[in-house]
Design a protein around this motif. Structure first.
Motif, PDB file in Angstrom:
ATOM      1  N   ILE A  98       0.820  -1.211   0.000  1.00 19.41           N
ATOM      2  CA  ILE A  98       0.000   0.000   0.000  1.00 19.41           C
ATOM      3  C   ILE A  98       0.857   1.265   0.000  1.00 19.41           C
ATOM      4  N   ASP A  99       1.996   1.224   0.650  1.00 22.13           N
ATOM      5  CA  ASP A  99       2.860   2.403   0.669  1.00 22.13           C
ATOM      6  C   ASP A  99       3.367   2.720  -0.738  1.00 22.13           C
ATOM      7  N   GLU A 100       3.735   1.693  -1.480  1.00 20.09           N
ATOM      8  CA  GLU A 100       4.176   1.886  -2.863  1.00 20.09           C
ATOM      9  C   GLU A 100       3.024   2.402  -3.730  1.00 20.09           C
ATOM     10  N   ALA A 101       1.827   1.851  -3.539  1.00 26.39           N
ATOM     11  CA  ALA A 101       0.660   2.294  -4.316  1.00 26.39           C
ATOM     12  C   ALA A 101       0.327   3.755  -4.012  1.00 26.39           C
ATOM     13  N   ILE A 102       0.426   4.157  -2.747  1.00 23.68           N
ATOM     14  CA  ILE A 102       0.151   5.548  -2.379  1.00 23.68           C
ATOM     15  C   ILE A 102       1.219   6.468  -2.964  1.00 23.68           C
ATOM     16  N   ALA A 103       2.467   6.029  -2.977  1.00 22.34           N
ATOM     17  CA  ALA A 103       3.538   6.825  -3.584  1.00 22.34           C
ATOM     18  C   ALA A 103       3.289   6.989  -5.084  1.00 22.34           C
ATOM     19  N   THR A 104       2.820   5.925  -5.728  1.00 21.93           N
ATOM     20  CA  THR A 104       2.496   5.990  -7.156  1.00 21.93           C
ATOM     21  C   THR A 104       1.365   6.984  -7.387  1.00 21.93           C
ATOM     22  N   ALA A 105       0.320   6.907  -6.579  1.00 17.05           N
ATOM     23  CA  ALA A 105      -0.810   7.833  -6.705  1.00 17.05           C
ATOM     24  C   ALA A 105      -0.358   9.275  -6.480  1.00 17.05           C
ATOM     25  N   ALA A 106       0.545   9.481  -5.539  1.00 18.34           N
ATOM     26  CA  ALA A 106       1.022  10.831  -5.227  1.00 18.34           C
ATOM     27  C   ALA A 106       1.724  11.460  -6.424  1.00 18.34           C
ATOM     28  N   ARG A 107       2.379  10.664  -7.247  1.00 24.52           N
ATOM     29  CA  ARG A 107       3.028  11.194  -8.456  1.00 24.52           C
ATOM     30  C   ARG A 107       1.998  11.776  -9.420  1.00 24.52           C
ATOM     31  N   HIS A 108       0.736  11.423  -9.239  1.00 29.78           N
ATOM     32  CA  HIS A 108      -0.362  11.959 -10.049  1.00 29.78           C
ATOM     33  C   HIS A 108      -1.141  13.030  -9.286  1.00 29.78           C
ATOM     34  N   GLY A 109      -0.596  13.469  -8.154  1.00 27.30           N
ATOM     35  CA  GLY A 109      -1.250  14.496  -7.350  1.00 27.30           C
ATOM     36  C   GLY A 109      -2.393  13.960  -6.504  1.00 27.30           C
ATOM     37  N   CYS A 110      -2.447  12.659  -6.302  1.00 31.39           N
ATOM     38  CA  CYS A 110      -3.547  12.017  -5.562  1.00 31.39           C
ATOM     39  C   CYS A 110      -3.026  11.513  -4.217  1.00 31.39           C
ATOM     40  N   ARG A 111      -3.657  11.977  -3.149  1.00 32.72           N
ATOM     41  CA  ARG A 111      -3.196  11.618  -1.815  1.00 32.72           C
ATOM     42  C   ARG A 111      -4.360  11.064  -0.982  1.00 32.72           C
ATOM     43  N   PRO A 112      -4.030  10.284   0.063  1.00 31.46           N
ATOM     44  CA  PRO A 112      -5.092   9.751   0.931  1.00 31.46           C
ATOM     45  C   PRO A 112      -5.958  10.861   1.510  1.00 31.46           C
ATOM     46  N   LEU A 113      -7.245  10.538   1.707  1.00 29.29           N
ATOM     47  CA  LEU A 113      -8.153  11.500   2.322  1.00 29.29           C
ATOM     48  C   LEU A 113      -7.712  11.805   3.749  1.00 29.29           C
ATOM     49  N   ARG A 114      -7.237  10.779   4.462  1.00 28.26           N
ATOM     50  CA  ARG A 114      -6.842  10.994   5.849  1.00 28.26           C
ATOM     51  C   ARG A 114      -5.574  10.244   6.233  1.00 28.26           C
ATOM     52  N   GLY A 115      -5.238   9.184   5.596  1.00 28.65           N
ATOM     53  CA  GLY A 115      -4.067   8.394   5.968  1.00 28.65           C
ATOM     54  C   GLY A 115      -4.317   6.932   5.682  1.00 28.65           C
ATOM     55  N   VAL A 116      -3.523   6.089   6.324  1.00 32.18           N
ATOM     56  CA  VAL A 116      -3.651   4.645   6.167  1.00 32.18           C
ATOM     57  C   VAL A 116      -4.128   4.065   7.490  1.00 32.18           C
ATOM     58  N   ALA A 117      -5.194   3.278   7.432  1.00 36.16           N
ATOM     59  CA  ALA A 117      -5.772   2.677   8.643  1.00 36.16           C
ATOM     60  C   ALA A 117      -5.399   1.200   8.721  1.00 36.16           C
ATOM     61  N   ASP A 118      -5.281   0.730   9.936  1.00 36.22           N
ATOM     62  CA  ASP A 118      -5.047  -0.696  10.178  1.00 36.22           C
ATOM     63  C   ASP A 118      -6.360  -1.286  10.668  1.00 36.22           C
ATOM     64  N   TYR A 119      -6.914  -2.228   9.897  1.00 38.39           N
ATOM     65  CA  TYR A 119      -8.157  -2.882  10.295  1.00 38.39           C
ATOM     66  C   TYR A 119      -7.829  -4.193  11.002  1.00 38.39           C
ATOM     67  N   GLN A 120      -7.772  -4.135  12.322  1.00 40.29           N
ATOM     68  CA  GLN A 120      -7.603  -5.290  13.199  1.00 40.29           C
ATOM     69  C   GLN A 120      -6.422  -6.167  12.819  1.00 40.29           C
ATOM     70  N   GLY A 121      -5.370  -5.557  12.301  1.00 43.91           N
ATOM     71  CA  GLY A 121      -4.178  -6.324  11.929  1.00 43.91           C
ATOM     72  C   GLY A 121      -4.371  -7.221  10.716  1.00 43.91           C
ATOM     73  N   VAL A 122      -5.511  -7.081  10.033  1.00 42.11           N
ATOM     74  CA  VAL A 122      -5.816  -7.921   8.873  1.00 42.11           C
ATOM     75  C   VAL A 122      -5.544  -7.180   7.563  1.00 42.11           C
ATOM     76  N   TYR A 123      -5.921  -5.894   7.518  1.00 37.84           N
ATOM     77  CA  TYR A 123      -5.736  -5.083   6.314  1.00 37.84           C
ATOM     78  C   TYR A 123      -5.181  -3.727   6.700  1.00 37.84           C
ATOM     79  N   ARG A 124      -4.407  -3.135   5.795  1.00 34.35           N
ATOM     80  CA  ARG A 124      -4.099  -1.708   5.810  1.00 34.35           C
ATOM     81  C   ARG A 124      -4.925  -1.114   4.681  1.00 34.35           C
ATOM     82  N   LEU A 125      -5.691  -0.056   4.985  1.00 35.55           N
ATOM     83  CA  LEU A 125      -6.653   0.511   4.032  1.00 35.55           C
ATOM     84  C   LEU A 125      -6.488   2.020   3.931  1.00 35.55           C
TER      85      LEU A 125
END
Length: 145
Positions: A98-125
């Motif tokens: 997800i960090d790489e995907a967010i970095a890729t999106a940032a190159r297009h001027g697209c950033r997370p609305l608020r950040g990256v959340a951890d859902y119960q240690g199962v997913y980062r969203l």
């Protein structure tokens, strides 16, 4: 009756900009065309329908999106949807990093609305705004069963 999901269609301001965003995330263009004519008017329900389209596919071949940029009638600008609004909501992708995907999106001027959340240690969203205000959810699975 058999049924399967064919694709998700998204109207965009700039087809090439949006293709660049999604291909950088890892999707592949599997077709491009310009559509118009009576068949397009009938299928879409717009007189004089004329649009540039592209179909993109996920690397596993299981998911497709169809992007379209209207040439006629003129595209109608709307406010980007909020996560709690009724209607077409978002497109979601599983990613390996997800960090790489967010970095890729940032190159297009697209950033997370608020950040990256951890859902119960199962997913980062994370939700971010893609081109044309498209809500994109990225999800990295942390635990494999």
């Amino acid at each position: 009756m058999g049924i399967k999901l064919e694709n998700v269609g998204i109207a965009v301001r700039d087809l090439d900009e949006t293709i660049a965003f999604f291909t950088d995330l890892g999707l592949e263009v599997v077709g491009r065309d310009t559509v118009s004519g009576e068949w397009a008017d009938t299928a879409v329900g717009l007189d004089g329908n004329h649009a540039k389209i592209a179909v993109l596919q996920t690397p596993d071949g299981q998911g497709q999106i169809e992007l379209f940029e209207y040439l006629h009638p003129d595209a109608i600008e709307t406010e980007p949807v909020l996560p709690n609004e009724i209607g077409m909501h978002r497109i979601a992708f599983s990613v390996d990093d997800i960090d790489e995907a967010i970095a890729t999106a940032a190159r297009h001027g697209c950033r997370p609305l608020r950040g990256v959340a951890d859902y119960q240690g199962v997913y980062r969203l994370s939700y971010l705004r893609g081109p044309s205000g498209i809500l994109v959810m990225l999800a990295q699975e942390l635990q494999k069963d």
